[in-house]
Each structure stands twice: as C-alpha cells, then as structure tokens.
Design a protein around this motif. Structure first.
Motif, PDB file in Angstrom:
ATOM      1  N   GLN A  77     -14.098  14.180  13.399  1.00 39.00           N
ATOM      2  CA  GLN A  77     -13.489  13.618  12.201  1.00 39.00           C
ATOM      3  C   GLN A  77     -13.306  14.662  11.094  1.00 39.00           C
ATOM      4  O   GLN A  77     -12.326  14.624  10.366  1.00 39.00           O
ATOM      5  CB  GLN A  77     -14.375  12.474  11.701  1.00 39.00           C
ATOM      6  CG  GLN A  77     -13.683  11.562  10.723  1.00 39.00           C
ATOM      7  CD  GLN A  77     -14.583  10.392  10.346  1.00 39.00           C
ATOM      8  OE1 GLN A  77     -15.681  10.215  10.896  1.00 39.00           O
ATOM      9  NE2 GLN A  77     -14.110   9.593   9.414  1.00 39.00           N
ATOM     10  N   TYR A  78     -14.272  15.559  10.970  1.00 41.98           N
ATOM     11  CA  TYR A  78     -14.242  16.490   9.836  1.00 41.98           C
ATOM     12  C   TYR A  78     -14.111  17.949  10.259  1.00 41.98           C
ATOM     13  O   TYR A  78     -14.451  18.836   9.479  1.00 41.98           O
ATOM     14  CB  TYR A  78     -15.498  16.309   8.981  1.00 41.98           C
ATOM     15  CG  TYR A  78     -15.671  14.911   8.446  1.00 41.98           C
ATOM     16  CD1 TYR A  78     -14.747  14.383   7.532  1.00 41.98           C
ATOM     17  CD2 TYR A  78     -16.728  14.111   8.851  1.00 41.98           C
ATOM     18  CE1 TYR A  78     -14.889  13.097   7.045  1.00 41.98           C
ATOM     19  CE2 TYR A  78     -16.879  12.827   8.367  1.00 41.98           C
ATOM     20  CZ  TYR A  78     -15.962  12.319   7.459  1.00 41.98           C
ATOM     21  OH  TYR A  78     -16.107  11.052   6.974  1.00 41.98           O
ATOM     22  N   GLU A  80     -11.660  19.857  10.425  1.00 40.55           N
ATOM     23  CA  GLU A  80     -10.821  20.602   9.493  1.00 40.55           C
ATOM     24  C   GLU A  80     -11.610  21.047   8.258  1.00 40.55           C
ATOM     25  O   GLU A  80     -11.552  22.211   7.847  1.00 40.55           O
ATOM     26  CB  GLU A  80      -9.677  19.675   9.068  1.00 40.55           C
ATOM     27  CG  GLU A  80      -8.527  20.346   8.394  1.00 40.55           C
ATOM     28  CD  GLU A  80      -7.548  19.296   7.864  1.00 40.55           C
ATOM     29  OE1 GLU A  80      -6.930  19.539   6.836  1.00 40.55           O
ATOM     30  OE2 GLU A  80      -7.433  18.215   8.497  1.00 40.55           O
ATOM     31  N   GLN A  81     -12.418  20.108   7.704  1.00 39.67           N
ATOM     32  CA  GLN A  81     -13.199  20.431   6.507  1.00 39.67           C
ATOM     33  C   GLN A  81     -14.287  21.458   6.825  1.00 39.67           C
ATOM     34  O   GLN A  81     -14.620  22.283   5.980  1.00 39.67           O
ATOM     35  CB  GLN A  81     -13.837  19.166   5.918  1.00 39.67           C
ATOM     36  CG  GLN A  81     -12.875  18.254   5.189  1.00 39.67           C
ATOM     37  CD  GLN A  81     -12.094  17.344   6.117  1.00 39.67           C
ATOM     38  OE1 GLN A  81     -12.160  17.464   7.330  1.00 39.67           O
ATOM     39  NE2 GLN A  81     -11.332  16.437   5.545  1.00 39.67           N
ATOM     40  N   ALA A 256     -11.168  19.516   0.320  1.00 37.17           N
ATOM     41  CA  ALA A 256     -12.561  19.097   0.504  1.00 37.17           C
ATOM     42  C   ALA A 256     -13.291  20.032   1.454  1.00 37.17           C
ATOM     43  O   ALA A 256     -12.777  20.394   2.502  1.00 37.17           O
ATOM     44  CB  ALA A 256     -12.608  17.670   1.035  1.00 37.17           C
ATOM     45  N   ASN A 260     -18.548  18.360   0.051  1.00 41.63           N
ATOM     46  CA  ASN A 260     -17.885  17.169  -0.466  1.00 41.63           C
ATOM     47  C   ASN A 260     -17.918  16.031   0.544  1.00 41.63           C
ATOM     48  O   ASN A 260     -18.080  14.871   0.181  1.00 41.63           O
ATOM     49  CB  ASN A 260     -16.437  17.476  -0.831  1.00 41.63           C
ATOM     50  CG  ASN A 260     -16.315  18.668  -1.728  1.00 41.63           C
ATOM     51  OD1 ASN A 260     -15.963  19.749  -1.285  1.00 41.63           O
ATOM     52  ND2 ASN A 260     -16.655  18.484  -2.987  1.00 41.63           N
ATOM     53  N   VAL A 261     -17.750  16.386   1.827  1.00 42.47           N
ATOM     54  CA  VAL A 261     -17.782  15.367   2.875  1.00 42.47           C
ATOM     55  C   VAL A 261     -19.181  14.749   2.946  1.00 42.47           C
ATOM     56  O   VAL A 261     -19.342  13.532   3.044  1.00 42.47           O
ATOM     57  CB  VAL A 261     -17.396  15.986   4.239  1.00 42.47           C
ATOM     58  CG1 VAL A 261     -17.488  14.943   5.330  1.00 42.47           C
ATOM     59  CG2 VAL A 261     -15.999  16.558   4.179  1.00 42.47           C
TER      60      VAL A 261
END
Lengths: 303, 402
Positions: A77-78, A80-81, A256, A260-261
C-alpha cells in the motif's frame, strides 16, 4: 608515552578479576534503562505489528495474533511513500554535504588565523537551534508562499511558470530537510577538518600533486570520519522526519513520507498494526542501509 | 572512537576473547529481557474489551473542576481572563481550571484513550469534542451518563439538536458550540465569488484551492453537491462517489492544501484563494487581517457540526461539571460567549439576549441562524465502527497520495 602505557598496563593486570563484579554493577543502571525504554517498547511494537483486527470490532480494536501479512500489506500500500522517504533523505543528505563541506572547510581550515571569526561563524551555524525547529519550518513556509517576494520574483524573471508554486511540492520538502539538517552535517565536518594538519597539504604540493589530487587524497581522506558521522546524523533523522513533508508545513498530499503515513495510521485511522509494522520496516531499512554504508566507507570502528 | 587495533598477537587474542564473552553475556541478558517483556505485555493485554465503570463522585467535598477545551473557544478579556467563568466561580465557589488542551480530536483521543479504557482520571472532568468523536466515546463507554435533572437549563437546548443519532435524548452529551462548514474565498482575488462546491473546481483556481482535513466536512460538502442527503441513510456508493471526485481534484492539482485549523495561515498568505472552511473562523480573520474574505453556505447545503460537553468516565467531579453545563445553558451567559467566539450557540433564547448586547450580532446568520439558514445545513450521520474504519482509511489514503 611508552612509560605511562606500560605502567597502566601493569595496574590493570591484577585489576580485572577483582573489579568485574563492580563493573557489572556499574553497568546495571544502563542495562536496566535500555531494557525498560528500548527493549520493552520494541517488543511491544513487534507484537502490535502482528495484531489482527477484532472480528466485528470497532475502529482501533485489535487482538493479539501472528499476522505477518501486515508487513506485506503496508509495503504494497505504501511502497511509494517508503521509497520516497529514502529518496528525499538521500537528496537532502547530498545537498547538505555539498553545502556544508566548503563551509566547514572555511571555518576549520581557512579561518584558523582568526579565531574570533572562527567562533563567530560556529555560533552562526548553531544559532538556529535557539529557535524551535517547527517555527523555523513554518517561517520557510511563509517565505516560500505563493505571494511572497521570492516566488513572485522568480515568476517575474520567468524562472518559474506563472501558475507554478513551491510550497506543497517535493522541492520545498527536500529544501526543508536540507535546511534543517545542515548544522548536523557541518559540525562533525568541522570537527574533522579542524584537526587537519596543513603540512600534509604542503607536502602534497611539494610532491607535485595537483590541488585537486591533494584534496582528494589528503583532505577528503582525513575528513572521512567527519563525513561518515555527518551523513549518518543527517540521513537517519531525515528518513524518519514527518514535519517537513507534512501537509501542515512544507509538503502536500503528493509528498507524504513514511513518518506521515505512520502518523496518519496511528492517530487518525487508528490502524495500530499498520503503523507499527511501518515503524519496524523503517527501522530495519535504516539499519541495513547504514550498515552497508559504514562497511563500504571502511569505518566500522565508528559503530 | 577510532583507536587502532593493537599489533601484539597475544593482546589481540585477549581482546577477541573478551569481545566474545561480552557478546554472549549481552545476548543472554537480552533474551531474558525479551521473555520478561513479552510476559508483562500478555498480562496487560488480557481483559481489555470490558467497558470501564464510572468513578465515584466526590464533588460535595472537592469544589474544583478541570475543563479541557479548544483555543479561542470561550469569551476572553484583555487580561486573558474568562469573564463568564469568573462569574461562575463567584456564584458557585467551584474553582475551574480551564485548560486549552484540545487542538485536534484525533490527537486528544490518542493522548487519553488508554486511560479512558482503564477508567482512569484523564486530568479533565469536562471535555468539549466534536459529534463524531463523542459518538465514538459513547460507543466505547468512555463517558458518564448525565443527570439531566441536575441540569434544568438543558430544557433550553434548541429542538433540532435534541435527538442526534449518536445520543438520542442527550443522555451523555450536550452541545457547547457549533458551526457550519461551507465555502469561502478571497474577495480581492476572486471578485466573482462562489456559490457552490463545484465552483471550487474552476480551472482559474487550479492549485489555489484548500479543503479541510476533517472527512465529514470535506466529503460531506461534496456529497451534498452530488445531491446526497448526508443526514439520511446514504450508502457506501454515495460515499465512494464523493471520494472519487475528491481524488480527481487532488490528483489534478486543483486542490493543493488539505489542512485542519492551520488552513487560516494559507488563506492569509494567499496560497489558498478559495476553500472549504468553518464559518466562525472567517469572522475572526476578517477582524484580524482586514476585511478580505467572504463565507457562504453552498447552494446545495452546508454541513453543521457541534462540539459537545462530555464527562470522561474517570472523572470524580461529575456534579461540579453538571453545574457548569447548567450555568452555560442560561441564555444570557450563552449570548455573552457567542458574541465573543462567533460560533453557533445551541441555547434557545440566546438570540433575544444577544439583541440586548448588540442587535447587529443577533442578525448574523452564522452565529444566530434562522430557520431558513438551518434548513440548508445538514449534520453528517453517525457512523458505526466498521464504517468509521473503512471511510477513514479511504479518506486518509487520498491525503497521503496512496
């Protein structure tokens, strides 16, 4: 010198066996502290990261489980971040190094004949610490805002498109990270360069080395411990930073970072397992990157 | 730090041995530590789903009260005192410690949730939180039931707020102040003004639009724009349709700033020229930074929210808290507060009382809305636990760009 080394050697020869209990006793507070404030939270973080949602439970209700899929889910899900965090941190570290090296060189080497100037410049490097880091970042947000002289000026010079802006973009975030971590880069570099023996530089030129070769083989090599600690002091906190990239400060919804996540999952979505597994991934990734880096730069003794 | 390794082979051998011994000792100790820590955690984790029970009320012997509230949310004089609160202390002899401890529903909840779950005192006997958070606290059993008989003035509560879906009959909560979320714009830069939420998506405003990071306000307004009644029983499809609109505007760069209270900074610095915003704030920044902004209720309706008094489960001063609520439900007192904070008071009769203070104020639709204004303002319906998790996650995903 040899004399004193010898004498201390004989003193400790009978020492160890007698004082080992005392040494352990002296270690105890430190070990207890680490267990209480590092190990226990770490274990609790690992346990949280493996929790599963309570069946038909309310928001934020989880139960103990062994759901390692949590890790796969957050990476999917994250992803990329996560990559973005390390990219921004890397860019900020490089920019901070490029900016700090000449500065530290000037303060530590060139300004040696004028100690007053040296101290003054050091104070200038440290002075921003007297103001809260949050306030300084907010001030930059104002300085870089759309109607500020900087942005309108850049637009007037056609260096910026008429509908472009700076706050809320990756440029602003990397700038903020670089700015905020420059002192952490400058100080270790200064400490290393301040001890640089300039006679080596003279020797280099006497031996017909070009200034660049002298710099590369003498100055850079001798300041390596400073570079390594500066890079570590900048990269590690920058990768986990969540202030600069936050929407409240210099970032936007497209910038983000991991911090931040984690914040959003922990405080708003109350998805504690996701926040915990992200924290562990961040910790593990930094550990791996830093170990690889230290190995490569050949300064294992620093750790 | 950088000491060279000794060259003598005997000494080298000794160091290597010492290091090995150190290592094994350390690993044994950490192993024991891990086991102990895991045990304590398991012990803590068991039996956590039971709802806590209310603390015993010591109000009769303890004439103090801790009230946690938001910044700039009560009348304040030039000395930093709170005139209505001073009058209350004088009348009742209860010493009130007014604490500006809430700056965000989520962070405040994060701070106190573990103590609430254990039924412990959170350092506040009275807290004002927003509808949806109060909904969650009631669901979890984290607040005490009010004794409405000891709050006789609660009869002054305006009719439309008497039976919210999260607390029918107002058994656990009573509104403190409320407000609208609508649209606002910079009058100098957007002289034409806006009438609906869709006007925010105008290409001329690209990159200069701000919205609130409060899901129920931003998504609520978009749902209203889509023709959904947010107070009624809408479905996940209605919600997702609004999320799609929101995602598209964020991805296209139309919406740039998504913030909580700090959106006012962006309005002032003109990063944001048009925004989804809260009614009371616009009155305040117009007074502070020149009369530059205008607020409007969008044609398809605004959202209406309230912050409500609740008594946390661990508070031992329930009667004192009820006495304070009762005091603020007198129309004259409510009018005095409303005149300062510029939000909507839930107390009937406050408008008449305000007439006496300032007739112009009493006509302000954002502070004393009439029936017509209120008919175009909607309360976002209460969500159950499942919905709250799901919708929150969807909204946060847009905010994080994932």
């Amino acid at each position: 010198m040899a004399f004193t080394a010898f004498s201390t050697g004989t003193a400790t020869e009978q020492g160890p066996r007698k004082s080992s209990r005392i040494a352990l006793l002296l270690l105890l507070p430190g070990v207890l502290y680490l267990m209480l404030f590092f190990l226990v939270p770490l274990v609790s973080l690992v346990i949280t990261s493996l929790q599963a949602p309570l069946e038909l439970g309310d928001i934020g209700q989880y139960q103990a489980a062994f759901r390692w899929e949590n890790y796969a889910t957050v990476i999917g899900q994250y992803g990329e971040q996560i990559l973005r965090s390390f990219l921004y941190a890397l860019l900020a570290t490089i920019f901070a190094l490029l900016f700090s090296y000449p500065l530290a060189y000037f303060i530590g080497v060139k300004a040696r004949p004028w100690p007053l100037l040296q101290n003054l410049m050091l104070v200038l490097v440290i002075a921003p610490f007297f103001i809260s880091f949050l306030l300084r970042t907010l001030a930059w947000k104002q300085i870089l805002s759309d109607e500020s002289p900087i942005v309108t000026g850049l637009k007037a010079l056609s260096l910026l498109a008429p509908d472009a802006y700076i706050t809320g973009t990756p440029i602003a975030v990397v700038f903020g990270l670089t700015y905020n971590f420059i002192p952490f880069m400058t100080l270790p570099l200064y400490a290393a360069l301040e001890r640089l023996d300039t006679r080596y530089l003279e020797a280099g030129s006497d031996l017909y080395a070009k200034p660049f070769t002298t710099f590369r083989t003498v100055t850079l090599a001798l300041s390596m411990p400073g570079i390594v600690s500066g890079v570590l002091l900048t990269f590690i906190p920058a990768a986990g930073d969540y202030v600069n990239a936050s929407r409240q400060f210099l970032g936007g919804s497209g910038t983000a970072m991991m911090g931040n996540v984690i914040e959003s999952n922990f405080l708003v979505s109350l998805n504690y397992p996701a926040a915990a597994s992200l924290s562990i991934i961040l910790m593990a990734a930094i550990l791996v990157l830093v170990t690889a880096y230290v190995r490569r730069s050949g300064t294992e003794d620093l750790l | 730090m950088n000491r060279p390794f000794p060259t003598d082979p005997v000494i080298r051998q000794l160091i290597v041995q010492a290091k090995r011994a150190q290592f094994s000792r350390r690993s044994v100790m950490s192993g024991a530590g891990l086991g102990a820590a895991a045990l304590t955690l398991v012990a803590c984790a068991s039996g956590e789903t039971e709802a806590p029970s209310p603390a015993k009320d010591n109000s009769a012997s303890d004439k103090t009260l801790n009230w946690a509230n938001w910044a700039a949310y009560i009348d304040e004089d030039d000395n930093g005192d709170y005139p209505t609160l001073l009058a209350f202390e004088e009348q009742t002899g209860i010493k009130v410690n007014y604490d500006v401890a809430v700056d965000d529903n989520n962070t405040y909840y994060g701070k106190v949730k573990d103590q609430l779950a254990l039924g412990q005192d959170i350092g506040a006997d009275l807290v004002c939180l927003t509808d949806w958070m109060v909904n969650r606290l009631i669901r979890f059993g984290y607040v005490q039931e009010l004794d409405l008989a000891s709050i006789p003035n609660s009869k002054n509560l305006t009719t439309s707020l008497q039976n919210p879906d999260f607390d029918p009959g107002r058994k656990y909560s009573l509104p403190w102040q409320g407000g609208f979320a609508g649209i606002c714009w910079n009058k100098e830069k957007v002289p034409g003004g806006l009438t609906s939420v869709s006007d925010l998506w105008d290409p001329s405003l690209k990159g200069r639009v701000g919205v609130l990071s409060e899901m129920r306000d931003t998504i609520g307004l978009i749902m209203l724009e889509n023709g959904v009644d947010i107070s009624a029983d809408w479905t996940a499809d209605d919600f997702n349709a609004a999320i799609d609109v929101f995602t598209k505007q964020v991805d296209d760069g139309q919406i740039r700033n998504i913030k909580g209270n700090s959106y006012l900074e962006d309005l002032k610095s003109e990063d944001t020229l048009a925004a989804i915003c809260w009614s009371g704030d616009i009155t305040v920044i117009n007074a502070e930074a020149g009369d530059k902004w205008e607020f409007a209720i969008p044609t398809n309706g605004a959202t209406l929210w309230n912050d409500n008094f609740v008594i946390p489960i661990g508070s031992a001063r329930k009667s004192n808290a009820e006495e304070l609520i009762n005091y603020y439900y007198q129309p004259e007192v409510a009018a005095e507060v409303a005149a300062w904070v510029n939000y909507i008071t839930p107390v009937d009769g406050a408008k008449d009382a305000a007439m006496a203070i300032d007739p112009e104020l009493a006509e302000n639709q954002l502070i004393f809305p009439n029936e017509e204004t209120l008919s175009n303002a909607f309360i976002f319906r209460g969500l159950d636990g499942q919905e709250e998790s799901e919708y929150n996650a969807a909204f946060q995903a847009v905010l994080l760009g994932s």
